[in-house]
Design a protein around this motif. Structure first.
Motif: not given
Length: 581
Positions: A44-52
């Motif tokens: 769920g976190i990996a699907a967030q653009r902000s982390v990349w």
């Protein structure tokens, strides 16, 4: 310039750039490992653009922080020592020869230092060429998109220009400042619900400001074009943006529409050519990410996204950044130099003539402080002339140098950097007057309190203790001496200049300077017997022109004092070129 003696400021910068480039690739590997763990265990976190995007920023930060001078203090590994094939030793005869001729004795281009310098310069040129190519590709892509839009036909009104083109492309949004939506003509063959969902997908990109996010990712990737992890992270950013749009578009929609949406994505992939990197396209779904995107389309609820999971991801990236900084070795020049500055300024105009290295880093002034003590001593009439007073040596005074165990006058005091002589002067001044002089001179950090709890400011504050000054502050102080802008008497200026032993070089410049040597202080309060600060500060005069200078290094302790080595290096490398400044 001869690279085989000491690196120039430009050479040191290129070497640091080379080190930063290599270390940011290593940091990229750490960031990628953290992100892959995140994608596996926190989908769920990996699907967030902000982390990349945060991952890309972490690598950029690791690159930039290595180039900052003050980051040297945070590193745990010893410096990379760049030695000569045959390093020169500086003895008395060598120093005398340098003073007489003021010409470099090293042969340009000799030794591994020169090869390393050339390698670093070559990498800088390669980086510039690669950056130019990357920017040219971006410009070419933009022109292709503009040409594609110009060849199309505007259709019904949307929040932005919508253009239908007869080309096998994916529906895409492009244009950071003037967004435009390109729709392929084959989209007419899709079901009406599918067309509506596809257009809604692109408009969702616009509402989420995905163009700005994508542009930031492309910019960071372009700046570090040589780092493969920047490209991988930017691709994952694009993947997360598409997943985010899918999630927003399908939120609350029935299963039938989700199936139609997934079918449209598969059909589009079969029809389109390769996606364009700078545009946000409905079909931006490489084969390795298509399965995860279809899975989310079928069940848009996704994985749980807790604050703890976000915090764990941020902590992991921060850990990579901190580790990359602390475990990166710094560069050391000849003799293991860990800190270095050479700065010169025109005394009349204040124009910087040279400013190489970490010139804002403060250190103990050591025996260069004797210039200050001389001004105070002559201004307060404690000192009379070059040879008066003669102070008697008393056993038990600061006499760790054998040359100090004798009666001393002002001239021999300056020559031998006699600590107990200076201490006698400051004791006669007293704490209050001593502090007033330092404040009036605006000297360094103006802290003459001494070692904590020892009340030794009058005798030790300038020797590896509380008083600190940077090379930049040294030349500001020296300018005030040359321009007579300090609150002292004319006699103080004149006598201080006399006892500083003027030296006339072969090129006609007369130099008055003072060396200084002191050990750094470790965290536990003990002296660091492995390293030494070396200072050489003063002013050079020729005709009506005066140049103030400061050279400071921190390097490994050697047989010759660091202050003497700083003086020798300045005279051989810089003083011979004063006419060109």
């Amino acid at each position: 310039m001869a690279l085989s003696h000491l690196f120039s400021g430009f050479d040191l910068l290129t070497l640091q750039f080379l080190l930063a480039s290599g270390c940011c690739v290593i940091a990229g590997g750490g960031v990628w490992a953290v992100m892959m763990l995140c994608r596996r265990w926190l989908p769920g976190i990996a699907a967030q653009r902000s982390v990349w995007l945060l991952g890309q920023c972490t690598i950029i930060a690791a690159f930039v922080l290595i180039l900052l001078p003050q980051s040297e203090r945070l590193r745990l590994l010893p410096p990379i020592d760049i030695e000569e094939f045959a390093p020169q030793r500086v003895d008395g005869s060598t120093r005398d020869a340098v003073i007489a001729s003021a010409t470099p004795s090293a042969t340009a281009g000799a030794g591994p230092r020169a090869y390393l310098a050339r390698t670093a310069q070559g990498w800088l040129l390669l980086y510039a060429a690669g950056l130019a190519c990357a920017m040219a590709r971006l410009l070419h892509t933009r022109r292709a998109l503009l040409a594609l839009a110009a060849a199309g036909r505007k259709t019904s009104a949307q929040p932005m220009d919508t253009i239908e083109v007869d080309a096998p492309i994916s529906p895409m949004l492009f244009g950071l400042f003037r967004p435009r939506l390109l729709l392929p003509r084959h989209l007419r063959d899709f079901d009406a619900d599918q067309r509506q969902l596809i257009v809604a997908h692109e408009l969702t990109h616009w509402r989420r400001r995905d163009l700005q996010w994508a542009s930031a990712g492309i910019l960071l990737q372009t700046l570090l074009w040589f780092n493969p992890f920047m490209r991988l992270l930017r691709h994952q950013l694009s993947w997360a943006q598409e997943l985010g749009c899918d999630r927003d578009v399908l939120r609350g929609r029935p299963q039938a529409q989700r199936k139609a949406y997934a079918a449209a994505l598969v059909a589009q992939l079969k029809l389109q050519q390769a996606p364009i990197a700078t545009a946000l396209a409905f079909g931006n779904a490489p084969p390795d990410t298509l399965a995860s995107r279809i899975a989310l389309i079928r069940d848009p609820r996704g994985a749980m996204q807790s604050r703890w999971a976000r915090a764990a991801t941020v902590i992991g990236l921060a850990g990579v950044l901190a580790t990359s900084l602390t475990l990166q070795p710094s560069l050391a020049s000849q003799a293991g130099t860990q800190l270095s500055c050479t700065t010169l300024m025109d005394a009349a105009s204040g124009q910087r003539l040279r400013h190489d290295g970490q010139c804002d880093a403060r250190a103990t002034p050591a025996s260069t402080f004797n210039i200050v003590v001389s001004l105070m001593g002559y201004d307060s009439d404690i000192l009379v002339d070059e040879h008066t007073p003669v102070m008697k040596y008393q056993p038990g005074q600061s006499d760790w140098n054998a040359l100090w165990r004798t009666d001393t006058d002002p001239t021999s005091w300056i020559i031998n950097s006699n600590v107990w002589f200076a201490q006698n002067i400051t004791k006669q001044l007293g704490e209050a007057r001593f502090q007033r002089y330092i404040d009036g001179f605006d000297y360094g950090n103006r802290d003459v309190s001494g070692d904590a709890g020892k009340r030794n400011g009058l005798t030790m504050s300038w020797i590896g203790s509380s008083l600190q000054i940077s090379p930049d502050e040294q030349i500001d102080f020296l300018r005030k001496i040359v321009n007579r802008q300090l609150p002292v008497s004319p006699k103080a200026y004149e006598m201080t200049a006399r006892i500083l032993r003027p030296q006339t070089l072969a090129n006609g410049w007369t130099i008055r300077g003072k060396t200084g040597t002191s050990s750094p202080v470790l965290a536990d309060g003990r002296d660091d017997h492995q390293r030494q600060y070396g200072w050489y500060v003063g002013w050079a005069t020729k005709g009506a022109r005066t140049i103030v200078f400061a050279r400071m290094t921190l390097d490994r302790r050697q047989e010759v004092y660091a202050g003497a080595r700083a003086k020798q290096a300045f005279l051989s490398e810089v003083a011979a070129r004063l006419d060109t400044l």
